[in-house]
Scaffold this active site. Structure first.
Site, mmCIF file in Angstrom:
data_model
loop_
_atom_site.group_PDB
_atom_site.id
_atom_site.type_symbol
_atom_site.label_atom_id
_atom_site.label_comp_id
_atom_site.label_asym_id
_atom_site.label_seq_id
_atom_site.Cartn_x
_atom_site.Cartn_y
_atom_site.Cartn_z
ATOM 1 N N HIS A 199 -8.149 -4.866 -0.772
ATOM 2 C CA HIS A 199 -6.853 -4.246 -0.511
ATOM 3 C C HIS A 199 -6.150 -4.881 0.681
ATOM 4 O O HIS A 199 -4.919 -5.018 0.691
ATOM 5 C CB HIS A 199 -7.046 -2.748 -0.273
ATOM 6 N N ASP A 200 -6.899 -5.274 1.687
ATOM 7 C CA ASP A 200 -6.310 -5.861 2.887
ATOM 8 C C ASP A 200 -5.646 -7.206 2.640
ATOM 9 O O ASP A 200 -4.994 -7.742 3.547
ATOM 10 C CB ASP A 200 -7.369 -6.018 3.980
ATOM 11 N N ARG A 202 -12.088 6.480 9.646
ATOM 12 C CA ARG A 202 -11.692 5.073 9.612
ATOM 13 C C ARG A 202 -12.763 4.216 8.947
ATOM 14 O O ARG A 202 -12.446 3.286 8.197
ATOM 15 C CB ARG A 202 -11.423 4.571 11.030
ATOM 16 N N ASP A 261 -8.766 -5.983 -5.246
ATOM 17 C CA ASP A 261 -8.362 -4.711 -4.635
ATOM 18 C C ASP A 261 -8.838 -3.568 -5.531
ATOM 19 O O ASP A 261 -8.315 -3.354 -6.613
ATOM 20 C CB ASP A 261 -6.842 -4.680 -4.485
ATOM 21 N N SER A 298 0.842 -1.189 0.000
ATOM 22 C CA SER A 298 0.000 0.000 0.000
ATOM 23 C C SER A 298 0.888 1.253 0.000
ATOM 24 O O SER A 298 1.757 1.399 -0.849
ATOM 25 C CB SER A 298 -0.955 -0.035 1.200
#
Length: 404
Positions: A377-378, A249, A344, A179
């Protein structure tokens, strides 16, 4: 997984045959566990010139290391962290906190600390011990707050280079990150082409899209509009803009997960047995996002969030070359491993392919892996056999090059 490269292939067979056996590093714990680690605070008295024209005079960086630096200092690997991570890459702190990439770094793991000396650095402006908005200003003794200068990826890389100097490391075996960390790794290869052999860029991008900048702006707006923000000087008021941080968040977390992953985790499951016709939590996904937001707001600093998301926005090495990424990477000397994940959508595979094409246009050696993992993405933080096998095989090649 797709390999596109200008050097000998890291094939599936290579990955399968990569050595996974390692002696136990410390008796009394699993062979692949680093165990207890203690970070080090490094102080740098020499001013650091920043991209915005200002300086930071006297600053600290939190550093954590794993493994042993060899005699010729050729086996060092720098791990660059993402937005809300830190120097604590692997192992366990005394209070029980496990490193954010512990499944990747350790004895016998893809980045094998029996062979490599791994360094994690907490970036300037962060809130985990390195000098940042929460730190006392040298002239006033009060927290920097909103007076902390806006920093960039390039500033972080220059600070990390001083850490390398402190260790006497002239050239890293690899600089690696996922990232935002991948952006730093890429910047290393462009700013210090002679100081790394390999550049490993995972789930990253050579620049943010307009959509990504927009997500960051909405998140920052949530913080800036919180009444407890007080222009960034909330420390003096003994409050914290938790509501803004919480929303920021929640917004970010949505972008880290894929639609497929959210459907599998939550679907349309209700929190209670039936709907309650209210604006309180009704769905499991709402409960999850609120939990993540609340947890984040407890430990993260709002000014740091503003700084890091702005650093994300500014990163664009092609800008100085008329928008040409091919020209921007022309002078790099590193070999590259670029990894993306098909689900992602924060930093989509197309962005990684853009980087790969620019490197290949210059005939630079590059290995590309596109992993069909469902976690969005994680995924770069999670264990996936194909992903880890690719990274393991690539580091096996590095180890053979340097005799580690």
């Amino acid at each position: 997984m797709t390999d596109i490269q200008a050097d000998p292939a890291v094939t599936a067979a290579d990955a399968a045959q990569a050595d996974t056996s390692s002696p136990t590093a410390h008796q009394g714990k699993p062979a692949n566990a680093i165990g207890l680690v203690v970070p080090e605070r490094m102080h740098f008295a020499e001013p650091l010139q920043l991209r915005n024209g200002s300086q930071i005079c006297g600053y600290d960086l939190m550093v954590e290391t794993y493994g042993t630096l060899n005699a010729d200092r050729s086996n060092a690997v720098l791990i660059c962290h993402a937005l809300n991570a830190s120097h604590h890459v692997a192992g366990v702190h005394a209070e029980g906190e496990v490193g954010w990439w512990d499944n990747m770094v350790g004895p016998g793991k893809p980045v094998d600390t029996n062979r490599f000396f791994v360094i994690g650095v907490n970036n300037l402006g962060s809130c985990f011990g390195s000098t940042g908005p929460m730190s006392p200003h040298p002239e006033t003794g009060l927290p920097y707050g909103a007076r902390f200068p806006v920093v960039t990826v390039e500033d972080w890389v220059n600070a990390q280079a001083r850490v390398a100097d402190r260790f006497g490391i002239e050239q890293f075996a690899a600089v690696m990150g996922g990232s935002l960390g991948g952006m730093q790794a890429l910047a290393w290869s462009l700013m210090y082409p002679d100081r790394l052999r390999h550049c490993v860029v995972v789930a990253s991008t050579p620049k943010l899209s307009a959509q990504n900048i927009a997500f960051n702006e909405v998140a920052r707006s949530a913080i800036l509009s919180d009444p407890d923000f007080h222009g960034g000087d909330y420390y003096a008021h003994n409050v914290k803009p938790k509501r803004g941080l919480r929303v920021a968040r929640m917004i970010g977390h949505i972008t880290y997960l894929s639609d497929e992953d959210m459907a599998a985790k939550f679907g349309r499951e209700l929190k209670a047995e039936d709907i309650r016709f209210s604006f309180d939590v009704e769905f499991q996904v709402e409960s999850y996002l609120r939990y993540q937001g609340d947890k984040f707001a407890e430990y993260f600093d709002a000014n740091t969030y503003l700084l890091i998301t702005r650093a994300l926005d500014y990163f664009d090495p092609a800008l100085a070359y008329g928008g040409s990424l091919t020209k921007a990477v022309a002078h790099t000397k590193a070999s590259y491993l670029v990894v993306s994940f098909m689900t992602d959508w924060r930093f989509a595979p197309a962005r990684s392919r853009e980087l790969v094409k620019a490197l290949l246009d210059n005939k630079h050696p590059v290995t590309y892996g596109e992993i069909d993992a469902p976690h969005g993405h994680d995924a770069f933080l999670l264990e996936d056999a194909r992903y880890h096998a690719l990274v393991r095989a690539y580091y096996e090649r590095i180890a053979q090059e340097i005799g580690a």
